[in-house]
Each structure stands twice: as structure tokens, then as C-alpha cells.
Design a protein around this motif. Structure first.
Motif, mmCIF file in Angstrom:
data_model
loop_
_atom_site.group_PDB
_atom_site.id
_atom_site.type_symbol
_atom_site.label_atom_id
_atom_site.label_comp_id
_atom_site.label_asym_id
_atom_site.label_seq_id
_atom_site.Cartn_x
_atom_site.Cartn_y
_atom_site.Cartn_z
ATOM 1 N N ARG A 125 0.840 -1.205 0.000
ATOM 2 C CA ARG A 125 0.000 0.000 0.000
ATOM 3 C C ARG A 125 0.867 1.245 0.000
ATOM 4 N N LYS A 126 0.412 2.255 -0.723
ATOM 5 C CA LYS A 126 1.188 3.498 -0.822
ATOM 6 C C LYS A 126 1.256 4.199 0.532
ATOM 7 N N MET A 127 2.441 4.631 0.901
ATOM 8 C CA MET A 127 2.617 5.315 2.186
ATOM 9 C C MET A 127 2.502 6.817 2.013
ATOM 10 N N GLN A 128 2.016 7.449 3.074
ATOM 11 C CA GLN A 128 1.965 8.905 3.119
ATOM 12 C C GLN A 128 2.308 9.366 4.522
ATOM 13 N N VAL A 129 3.068 10.448 4.592
ATOM 14 C CA VAL A 129 3.474 10.950 5.907
ATOM 15 C C VAL A 129 2.257 11.434 6.699
ATOM 16 N N ALA A 130 2.452 11.606 8.009
ATOM 17 C CA ALA A 130 1.374 12.038 8.913
ATOM 18 C C ALA A 130 0.920 13.457 8.574
ATOM 19 N N LYS A 131 -0.271 13.792 9.023
ATOM 20 C CA LYS A 131 -0.856 15.093 8.664
ATOM 21 C C LYS A 131 -0.732 16.134 9.788
ATOM 22 N N GLU A 132 -0.139 15.759 10.924
ATOM 23 C CA GLU A 132 -0.033 16.713 12.036
ATOM 24 C C GLU A 132 0.708 17.969 11.584
ATOM 25 N N ALA A 133 0.123 19.122 11.891
ATOM 26 C CA ALA A 133 0.730 20.378 11.449
ATOM 27 C C ALA A 133 1.431 21.112 12.592
ATOM 28 N N SER A 134 1.314 20.577 13.813
ATOM 29 C CA SER A 134 1.986 21.249 14.937
ATOM 30 C C SER A 134 2.711 20.225 15.798
ATOM 31 N N LEU A 135 3.758 20.692 16.472
ATOM 32 C CA LEU A 135 4.540 19.803 17.331
ATOM 33 C C LEU A 135 3.680 19.229 18.460
ATOM 34 N N SER A 161 2.239 15.990 17.683
ATOM 35 C CA SER A 161 3.154 15.065 17.017
ATOM 36 C C SER A 161 3.798 14.045 17.946
ATOM 37 N N LEU A 162 3.921 12.826 17.432
ATOM 38 C CA LEU A 162 4.726 11.792 18.081
ATOM 39 C C LEU A 162 6.079 11.792 17.380
ATOM 40 N N ILE A 163 7.140 12.024 18.153
ATOM 41 C CA ILE A 163 8.482 12.234 17.594
ATOM 42 C C ILE A 163 9.428 11.188 18.166
ATOM 43 N N ILE A 189 12.509 19.490 23.582
ATOM 44 C CA ILE A 189 11.440 19.005 22.697
ATOM 45 C C ILE A 189 10.319 18.301 23.470
ATOM 46 N N ALA A 190 10.678 17.513 24.491
ATOM 47 C CA ALA A 190 9.686 16.668 25.178
ATOM 48 C C ALA A 190 8.432 17.428 25.643
ATOM 49 N N PRO A 191 8.571 18.615 26.244
ATOM 50 C CA PRO A 191 7.358 19.314 26.704
ATOM 51 C C PRO A 191 6.491 19.858 25.557
ATOM 52 N N LYS A 192 7.071 19.937 24.357
ATOM 53 C CA LYS A 192 6.358 20.589 23.243
ATOM 54 C C LYS A 192 5.618 19.622 22.337
ATOM 55 N N VAL A 193 5.903 18.326 22.479
ATOM 56 C CA VAL A 193 5.303 17.345 21.562
ATOM 57 C C VAL A 193 4.328 16.440 22.312
ATOM 58 N N ARG A 194 3.522 15.693 21.573
ATOM 59 C CA ARG A 194 2.570 14.787 22.222
ATOM 60 C C ARG A 194 3.317 13.742 23.035
ATOM 61 N N ASN A 195 4.374 13.176 22.457
ATOM 62 C CA ASN A 195 5.237 12.265 23.200
ATOM 63 C C ASN A 195 6.485 11.966 22.387
ATOM 64 N N GLY A 222 7.890 12.837 13.156
ATOM 65 C CA GLY A 222 9.261 13.291 12.960
ATOM 66 C C GLY A 222 10.256 12.448 13.727
ATOM 67 N N PHE A 223 11.529 12.633 13.381
ATOM 68 C CA PHE A 223 12.632 11.875 13.972
ATOM 69 C C PHE A 223 13.902 12.698 13.817
#
Length: 284
Positions: free
Chosen positions: A158-168, A171-173, A195-201, A222-223
């Protein structure tokens, strides 16, 4: 380079088919050896491990590729001396190669040794320095991530597509702890703190190639990681690009085979992530 041209087929075997076949066979073999590692040694530091399975997997992949493309060049992790300088030099030595296979036979050796089921086989093919085929195989989940330049990236067909989250904050990073404890690890820990306090996890799962594949598949937004080598990133870089994401070094320069400090995202959060990573070092 247009992969619809016959360049991608030599002697009836496509580059991608050989990459997929090599990754699958090596992955199955690695899985069969899980829990039976007998020879364990450290390379660059106590956190940089190598086993007879890494070496056996690389031999298998090298032989499978050489059967079809004996004239191609080959750069594998286990054929290179430990440490960042050796990695840089090994890549430079191959800079004139027309076709260069770049292979990490077990990405996530520490996980493998401990039986933690997050490791992969990473195989890329570069043509004059540009990655044109990328395959990352996770034998524990039987997941094959495949990309061909200009043809998209796929998992389970199946074709892959990146996540749609537009804000940190949504985001899961992921990141990875570097083996260099003098410079890279302290820098990474500073960045994690910022970074940890700014992202979902945050996740640190221990296989850069799989982290990159997960960004391509939309499982991570992101990574970033310091001090990686070409064999950690090359295949994943094409997965990211073909799935619509962005990959650069930590200063935002476009990805090339020599990049060692990498940031890969869905593109939407790329500038924000880079800015916060950068800010981590100017904070007092």
C-alpha cells in the motif's frame, strides 16, 4: 534518473527486486537466530555492539547482490572500521562509484541482542550519489517498506503517506541516543529536554532505519538523531521523500549521503522541529 528506463533492469533482474529479495532473506535468517547470539563484541563504545549475526547477514546480502550485479560497489556497516571518522572515509572512498549498494545488515543490534523486537535490515542503492532504491525490512512484523525514486513508497503493497499533524503539540516524535558520550549524547539530551514538553510524546526505540520508515508510514511525525552513518539513513531517506516528507541535516541542509545528523519529518513540522532543536543549544 527515470526508473522506467531499462537502467533499472540488468540481466532481467530489477534493482528493487534484488533489494527486496536480499532484505527478506537476510531478515528471515536474522529472525531464526534470535536468542542464540554467542559472539558479542563492542565496536565504537560499550553501546555499539556487533554480533556474528550482523556479519552473517551482511555476507548474505553482499553475495545475493553480487550474483546479479557483480560490477556494482558495496558499502556495508560490518566492512567498515568502527567510529565516525572511518564511516566518513568509507563513504568518501566510494564517491566515484556509479552504482553503490549501502547496507545495514542489522539496524538495532542492541535491541536484537536483548530480544527487544525492534530491528531491521536496511538496503539502499545509490546511482552517482543519489539514492534510487530504498528497502527497510522488519522481520518481526514481516513489514517491508519499499521506495523507488519517482514511484512512491509502499508498505504491505500500500502506498505510504506521511502524517498530517501540522503542529509539534500533536506530534509523536522519535530520537536515538548516540554512542558518542562526550559530545553527541549531551547535545541530544539537551534537545530532548527542549522538545519533550512541546510534543505529544517522544519515542526512543533503537533502530534509525525503522524510525525513518515509520515517519514515511505516518506512524511518527518526525525523527532526529546525531552521528548516524550512510547505511542507517540512505534507504529511509528515499522512503521519506517518496512518501511526501522532508529530510535534512540538523541545520536544514538538504539530505545527501554524507549527512550524519539527521532530521526527518512529515514536512509540516520540519521548520518548527529544527528551530526548537537549535534553540536547545542557545538556551541558558
Amino acid at each position: 534518473m527515470d526508473l522506467n528506463e531499462p537502467d533499472n533492469i540488468i540481466g532481467g533482474k530489477s534493482f528493487t527486486a534484488v533489494a527486496v529479495n536480499s532484505a527478506s532473506k537476510a531478515g528471515e535468517w536474522i529472525k531464526s537466530k534470535l536468542g542464540s547470539v554467542t559472539q558479542l563484541s563492542t565496536k565504537y563504545s560499550m553501546h555499539d555492539l556487533v554480533t556474528e549475526v550482523d556479519k552473517g547477514s551482511e555476507r548474505m546480502i553482499r553475495n545475493l547482490i553480487a550474483t546479479h550485479f557483480p560490477e556494482h560497489s558495496f558499502l556495508g556497516e560490518e566492512g567498515v572500521e568502527p567510529g565516525p571518522e572511518a564511516s566518513v572515509k568509507a563513504l568518501q572512498d566510494m564517491s566515484d562509484a556509479e552504482y553503490l549498494w549501502i547496507v545495514d545488515p542489522v539496524d538495532g543490534t542492541t535491541n536484537y541482542v536483548h530480544g527487544f523486537p525492534f530491528f531491521s535490515v536496511s538496503i539502499a542503492l545509490a546511482h552517482r550519489g543519489e539514492v534510487i532504491v530504498g528497502v527497510v525490512y522488519d522481520p518481526m512484523r514481516d513489514e517491508l517498506f519499499v521506495a523507488e525514486r519517482g514511484k512512491g513508497a509502499y508498505v504491505h503493497g500500500r502506498k505510504m503517506q506521511v502524517a498530517k499533524e501540522a503542529s509539534l503539540c500533536q506530534s509523536l516524535i522519535a530520537t536515538g541516543f548516540p554512542a558518542d558520550h562526550l559530545v553527541a549524547l549531551p547535545a541530544n539530551l539537551k534537545e530532548i529536554q527542549a522538545i519533550a514538553p512541546k510534543v505529544r510524546n517522544l519515542r526512543v526505540a533503537g533502530s534509525a532505519a525503522l524510525h525513518l520508515a515509520y515517519v514515511a508510514a505516518g506512524r511518527l511525525s518526525g525523527f532526529w538523531e546525531h552521528n548516524l552513518s550512510s547505511w542507517d539513513i540512505a534507504a529511509g531517506s528515499l522512503l521519506i521523500q517518496e512518501a511526501g516528507g522532508t529530510i535534512s541535516d540538523l541545520s536544514g541542509e538538504a539530505y545527501h549521503l554524507g549527512v550524519r545528523n539527521v532530521t526527518a519529518t512529515n514536512g509540516l513540522i520540519h521548520n518548527d522541529l529544527l528551530a526548537d532543536l537549535h534553540a536547545a543549544h542557545s538556551a541558558h
